[in-house]
Structure formats: structure tokens, C-alpha cells
Write an enzyme that holds these catalytic residues in place. Structure first.
Site, PDB file in Angstrom:
ATOM      1  N   CYS A  17      12.224  35.011 -35.428  1.00 25.76           N
ATOM      2  CA  CYS A  17      13.579  35.562 -35.342  1.00 25.76           C
ATOM      3  C   CYS A  17      14.513  34.920 -36.362  1.00 25.76           C
ATOM      4  O   CYS A  17      15.577  35.470 -36.659  1.00 25.76           O
ATOM      5  CB  CYS A  17      14.136  35.366 -33.937  1.00 25.76           C
ATOM      6  SG  CYS A  17      14.176  33.641 -33.393  1.00 25.76           S
ATOM      7  N   HIS A  37       7.378  22.185 -48.562  1.00 24.07           N
ATOM      8  CA  HIS A  37       8.141  23.129 -47.740  1.00 24.07           C
ATOM      9  C   HIS A  37       7.360  23.500 -46.485  1.00 24.07           C
ATOM     10  O   HIS A  37       7.918  23.528 -45.378  1.00 24.07           O
ATOM     11  CB  HIS A  37       8.460  24.382 -48.558  1.00 24.07           C
ATOM     12  CG  HIS A  37       9.161  25.450 -47.774  1.00 24.07           C
ATOM     13  ND1 HIS A  37      10.483  25.360 -47.398  1.00 24.07           N
ATOM     14  CD2 HIS A  37       8.701  26.632 -47.264  1.00 24.07           C
ATOM     15  CE1 HIS A  37      10.818  26.432 -46.711  1.00 24.07           C
ATOM     16  NE2 HIS A  37       9.755  27.218 -46.608  1.00 24.07           N
TER      17      HIS A  37
END
Length: 448
Positions: free
Chosen positions: A50, A99
Site C-alpha cells: 500500500c 536499498h
């Protein structure tokens, strides 16, 4: 080979923009295969939550891998390439690897150190692995990232202290209710604070959530994202009567929940306690409500002290995890360099580019009157032929690293393509680069 990460997250993209580039559950597998079929993409993993969409690929070329990964997103979601570039961060090599580690560890999340993302990373990797869109590099990298993230959460206290108002509200609810997952939660509002509250609620296993907002459309939209339900503001009295926890965060100028409204709701609860958390400014809930029997009222000031005390603690714990990440990245880089296939692939690419350049120069000599457009078209198609011819040999070479006869097979490939000298030169250069890196690292440690 190069690891490339495309990240579309809350730092750079708005909620509306993130919604446009979010994969539905049933889209992930076909999207994975579409991504894997892109030019120069050898391995692929997709993560869609989300709050973020992440595209991870292993590519034999940086520029081509970046371009076609971005084009994949643009084509899949019907967007123009410029829009995709504007809202995505793209990282290559060590930055892309770091990352992934940071995302898996919760260091890039809205709530620093949250744990839900680790499960989502694990699921994304297993899905890709089951669909055979991962290979040697990602099978190693994702396992290492997941391992470090698990270590970070088990060996530090990063996830044990609330560091946002909405998160503090949920953590407080967990202390009040022994089985908070069974609680019925009413969220009033549909803005950013409501979104964060729902994210924290669902990550703690709370499934029974209802969203109420003056705009029923916004309430329904937000509730759908978190598998909750929505209700009209006109039914607020009924929703209060059935809730265990209320979190209110609207932008209203006057009280949304009055003493009279709560009094009516409590009349039918038979003494059952009601936790009310007002995280809005101006306040949504009449403060006199806190004086009622069986009503436990908390506002922003009550929660802010907890947040302030915990933020510095989480940042200290995050620094410990960053140390774990650095250590694991060093080992991963060393492992990649030990594969032996990288120099062979680089030499294959180098020879292919040399052939292209020589052939194209020959074409130019024989067709000196070509226009600039003709030169571009011919050059592009020649490169396309070379890339298509090399894709399968490169994939085969990459997968050799896990073979017991890897050395012999790599030598055969070098002889087959006549790239022995190029491979030796690349390996020698890599050794020199690693030597220089070690010297630089020693100098940094000495300075510290």
C-alpha cells in the site's frame, strides 16, 4: 551483471500516484514474466504494497536495464515514461543492493523499523523464485537481505518503541487489550494520519476496522486498501457503540465526537471500556469525554511524549542495523566477484560491441550517403540482433556459477567466443580495483 532497483514510495510519490502504480495480487505473476522478458533483464522480483512499489532486476547492461524496467512500468499501467521517471527513484549496483537491505529491515518505511515489510519482501522473493524469474544473483541477495533484516529485529530494539503519533496510538492500544488483534477499531478521517493508523493497525494483526469520513467515497476507498469496511458519518453513533478503539484524525474545525454522542453510545455498552485516541489538531473529541466512566481518552500531547522519547532510541538501533547491512554487503560483493562469470559476460559484451562498431564502420564506408536517421536505424537494429544473440549465452554463463564444473565450462565459453585475453584483462583490472578499495577502507578505519 548489474543489480537495478526502481522504487516508487511515499517519499517521492503521492497517495494518488502510488495507487496508479500498484499491482493487484492477481497481476504480480503475469507482471513478473512480462518484466523478465524485457531486453537485458536476466532476473526479476516485484514488490507491491500500500505504500510502495519496488522493481528489482539483474541486467547485463545498466542503461538498457534501467530504460526497459521503467518502460515496463509505463506500459503496464498505461503511463507515459516521463511520469514514471518523475515519481521513481532508481539505484544501480551497490546502491541498489543497499536499498533492498534497508527496505527489508524497515529503515525506508514510514514508520522506522516496522516489521510488516520483511514479510512482504519474503513473499515477493518466494513468488519470483517459484516462477523462475530469479537466478543465482537474486537467490543469494534476497536471502541475505532477509537474514539481515531478521537479525536486525531480533538483536536490536528498533521495533519496540513507537515513533509516530498514529503508531503510538496503536502501541498504547496493544498494552490495554491483551488480544488487540480481536479488537473492533473505528478510524474517523481519511487523510494521511488515518492512512498511517490503518497501516499500523493492520501490521499488528487487527482485521476488524471501519473507516468513517464525511466523504463516503474517500472512506470507502481507504477502507478497501486495507481490507476494512466503511460507514457513513451519519451512523457514527452506531459505530461508536460497537467499537473497542476509536482513532480520530479529521480536519474538522469543531468537535466531531461530542459528550452527548459518546454518552448515548456508552449507554448500550454495559460497562464495556472504550479507548478513544484523538490525534487531530484541532481536536476532534470533546475533552470532557475523558471524564466518563469506562472511557479512556488520549490526545496528541499524551502520545507525543512517548514518541519523542522513542525516536532517538529507534535511530540508535537503526545505526546498529546499518552496521549489519554494511558487513553483509561486503560479503555479498566478495561473493559476486568470486563467481567468475562476471568477467566472461563483460568480455562477451565488449566483443559484441567491437563487432558492432567495426561492422557499422564498414557499412558507412560502403554507404557514405546515408542520412542521420538511416545511420540510427541501422545501428539500432544491429545492436538489437547482437543483444538477442547474446541473451541466452549470457543467461547460460550466469547460471554456470553454481555448477561443480564451472571453471571448465567457463574456459570452453572463452575459447568458443575467442575472448580469453579480454577476460584475463578484466579479471586483472578487478583485482586492482578491489586492492584500491581495501586500501581506501583501511584509511577510513584509521581516520575513525
Amino acid at each position: 551483471m548489474h543489480v537495478i532497483a526502481l522504487s516508487l514510495n511515499y517519499r517521492k510519490a503521492s497517495v494518488e500516484e502510488r495507487e496508479k502504480v500498484a499491482f493487484k495480487d492477481e497481476e504480480v505473476i503475469p507482471a513478473l514474466h512480462r518484466l523478465r522478458e524485457q531486453k537485458s533483464v536476466l532476473e526479476a522480483v516485484l514488490l507491491s504494497t500500500c505504500n510502495r512499489t519496488e522493481v528489482y532486476v539483474v541486467s547485463d547492461q545498466v542503461h538498457t536495464g534501467k530504460y526497459y524496467s521503467q518502460m515496463f512500468l509505463a506500459d503496464w499501467f498505461g503511463l507515459d515514461l516521463a511520469s514514471v521517471k518523475r515519481i521513481t527513484d532508481i539505484k544501480v549496483g551497490d546502491e541498489a543492493v543497499e536499498h533492498l537491505y534497508r527496505v527489508a529491515s524497515g529503515l525506508e518505511s514510514m514508520v522506522l523499523g516496522e516489521t510488516q515489510i520483511l514479510g512482504q519482501i519474503r513473499e515477493a522473493f518466494f513468488t519470483a523464485q517459484n516462477e523462475h524469474t530469479t537466478g543465482t544473483i537474486f537467490n543469494k541477495l534476497f536471502k541475505e537481505a532477509i537474514t539481515v533484516a531478521k537479525r536486525g529485529h531480533s538483536e536490536t530494539d528498533i521495533s519496540k518503541n513507537a515513533i509516530s503519533i498514529s503508531y503510538a496510538a496503536v502501541e498504547l492500544a496493544k498494552k490495554i487489550f491483551s488480544r488487540v488483534g480481536d479488537s473492533r477499531v473505528l478510524v474517523i478521517g481519511a487523510g494521511e494520519m488515518a492512512e498511517q493508523s490503518l497501516l499500523n493497525l493492520t501490521s499488528n494483526g487487527i482485521k476488524n476496522v471501519t473507516v468513517v469520513n464525511r466523504s463516503e467515497e474517500k472512506a470507502e476507498h481507504l477502507a478497501d486498501r486495507f481490507n476494512g469496511k466503511s460507514a457513513s458519518i451519519d451512523s457514527l453513533d452506531q459505530e461508536l457503540a460497537g467499537a473497542d478503539i476509536v482513532i480520530s484524525s479529521t480536519a474538522a474545525r469543531n468537535y466531531v465526537i461530542t459528550e452527548e454522542l459518546v454518552s448515548e453510545a456508552m449507554a448500550g455498552r454495559k460497562g464495556k471500556p472504550l479507548i478513544m485516541m484523538d490525534i487531530a489538531l484541532p481536536r476532534d473529541i470533546d475533552p470532557t469525554v475523558g471524564g466518563m466512566d469506562n472511557v479512556y481518552m488520549y490526545n496528541v500531547d499524551d502520545l507525543q511524549g512517548l514518541v519523542d522519547a522513542n525516536l532517538s532510541t529507534r535511530q540508535e538501533e537503526a545505526a546498529k542495523i546499518e552496521g549489519m547491512i554494511a558487513e553483509s554487503m561486503d560479503k555479498f560483493t566478495e561473493w559476486v566477484n568470486m563467481l567468475g562469470v562476471v568477467p566472461v559476460i563483460q568480455a562477451l559484451r565488449s566483443k559484441a560491441l567491437s563487432i558492432h562498431e567495426e561492422t557499422f564502420q564498414s557499412v558507412e564506408r560502403k554507404m557514405p550517403d546515408m542520412t542521420d536517421r538511416e545511420r540510427t536505424v541501422i545501428s539500432k537494429h544491429m545492436k538489437s540482433i547482437i543483444n538477442q544473440m547474446l541473451k541466452d549465452p549470457i543467461i547460460y554463463t550466469k547460471e554456470i556459477s553454481g555448477d561443480r564444473k564451472a571453471s571448465a565450462k567457463l574456459e570452453e565459453i572463452e575459447q568458443l567466443f575467442g575472448i580469453e585475453e579480454e577476460v584475463d584483462a578484466i579479471r586483472q583490472q578487478e583485482k586492482e580495483n578491489q586492492h584500491q578499495k581495501r586500501l581506501a577502507r583501511k584509511q577510513e578505519l584509521a581516520l575513525d
